[in-house]
Enzyme design. Sequence first.
Site, mmCIF file in Angstrom:
data_model
loop_
_atom_site.group_PDB
_atom_site.id
_atom_site.type_symbol
_atom_site.label_atom_id
_atom_site.label_comp_id
_atom_site.label_asym_id
_atom_site.label_seq_id
_atom_site.Cartn_x
_atom_site.Cartn_y
_atom_site.Cartn_z
ATOM 1 C CD GLU A 62 -2.882 -1.199 0.279
ATOM 2 O OE1 GLU A 62 -3.121 -0.153 -0.349
ATOM 3 O OE2 GLU A 62 -3.452 -2.269 0.045
ATOM 4 C CB CYS A 89 -1.708 7.389 1.139
ATOM 5 S SG CYS A 89 -3.039 6.608 2.060
#
Length: 506
Positions: free
Chosen positions: A250, A284
């Site tokens: 991720e 993010c």
Amino acid sequence: YFKSYLHPTRLPTMATKRIPSFNSHNPATGEVAGAYPIMNAKQVNEIVGHARNASVQWQKLGFAGRKKVLLAWSTLIIKRIDQIAALVSLETGKPVGDAKLEVSIAVGHIGWAARHAEEIMRTAHRAPGLLLSNMSATVQRSPLGVVGVIGPWNYPIFTPVGSIAYALAAGNTVVFKPSEYTPGVGMWLEESFNEVAPFADVLTTITGLGETGGALCTSGVDKISFTGSTRTAKIVAAQCATTMTPVVLECGGKDPVIVAADANLERAVDATIWSAMANAGQSCIGAERVYVDERVADKFTELAVELAKTIHAGAPGDGKYGPATMPSQIKVIQSHIKTAIKDGGSCAYGGPESVKPPFVQPVILLDVPEDSAAMREETFGPIIIINRVKTMREAIDLANASSYGLGANVWSKRQGKRIAAELACGMVAINSTFSFAAVASVPFGGVKDSGYGRVHGPEGLLEYTYPRTVVRTRFNVPLNLLSFKRKTKEENLVITLTRWLKGRFG
Ligand code: NAD
């Protein structure tokens, strides 16, 4: 609570030797927040060994037993929300209110994983097909064993829990390496879990710098669930390749926001500025670039500037968002602002002078060329770039032209679904932002440089399992193809059947 964790009893070996350690800091003041051991490969291997022993018992506990433990953990976290939020705020510099929200969402994920693991991992029955209709075909799901979780600092509870809770619910034990910027939060997770755990070594936190994470990659864990930068992800994947350890990655993003002419501009601006600036832009899935229809671009910019004027960065209790948690990121933010201007962009609000370490005040940039580093690389700061487009086609193409593909936001009353379907990314929010991260039942993750594999939802839980196919003879039939006693007429029968059915046996 903010004690130092540096005491020899925490270490499995070397109790009498001098222990190498590192400090975590309060990024708003630079003061030391705690000291933690730097664990080496030998210690990491030892801890993974303990986790492997515990995994047998943890699996035996079954879904109901594990659910009880996980729900007790989530209850304990809610009870201690003030304590953990204060610790998150201390180590990251984010406002306590933001930390509490983060903890609440993480608790939701623990509950969801605990409640749904059994149904997600239920044995599936598959059609064996005409030729093998005397067989039953099933797919069982088995936990992997020990999962290594490597986490970032920006959401030090929410992000690792998105892996930890799902891995535990599936029946794995977990060894967790938090970021060196938030080791206290990582230790808190282990200690709070141990208060409800039926035995030791189900969730263990190891502390250290990058090398400790590297040691976890090659320790023999059955999977690494990594969240962090794309640069580190490539190193992690390479390290894991040496031991054939599978990985979930991720990584970073450069999330676009597409604003159509029919968008609710007030809401679009409100959500986009929050998405870009909250947590000091260190998300993010934070908005980094906006593609707005030229017919509403001026209005969008005007509203964005108006809102940015009301936002101020400062220490927890003072600012709407805090300092840059990682001091080195300030240089990246500064260089992106300067490069954007040098490449032809302009400042609608703030500019290079907005960078006042450790804080960065809001910056809105306009018309930055697509090939500028500020448009291509993850900035991870409270900066938003607004570029105008003639059509939604152009907006989609520009959104997809990135090397990243994590999330995206679309603002439109009528075209949301159509635009979303064309975006090359893992998650899209229509007329909202960040929402997909809070929905525990949907997978979270990206494509391209944003990584591979998923956390959250059934897909995320299944990452920590492997499928075991079991095909069983229910009754014997005269046709036995898998035998040296097979006759030519039986072979011919199969060939004739294949011709008739054109291979459609299923
Ligand atoms: P980072 O890559 O610097 O560090 C992440 C973790 O990797 C840390 O625990 C670090 O100690 C460890 N690490 C460093 N070197 C290692 C090595 N050689 N082997 C193994 N582990 C190693 O990332 P960061 O600065 O902590 O986090 C910010 C980044 O994370 C941003 O790019 C952000 O976009 C990304 N992020 C992604 C998601 C997502 O779900 N996609 C969520 C949060 C943050």
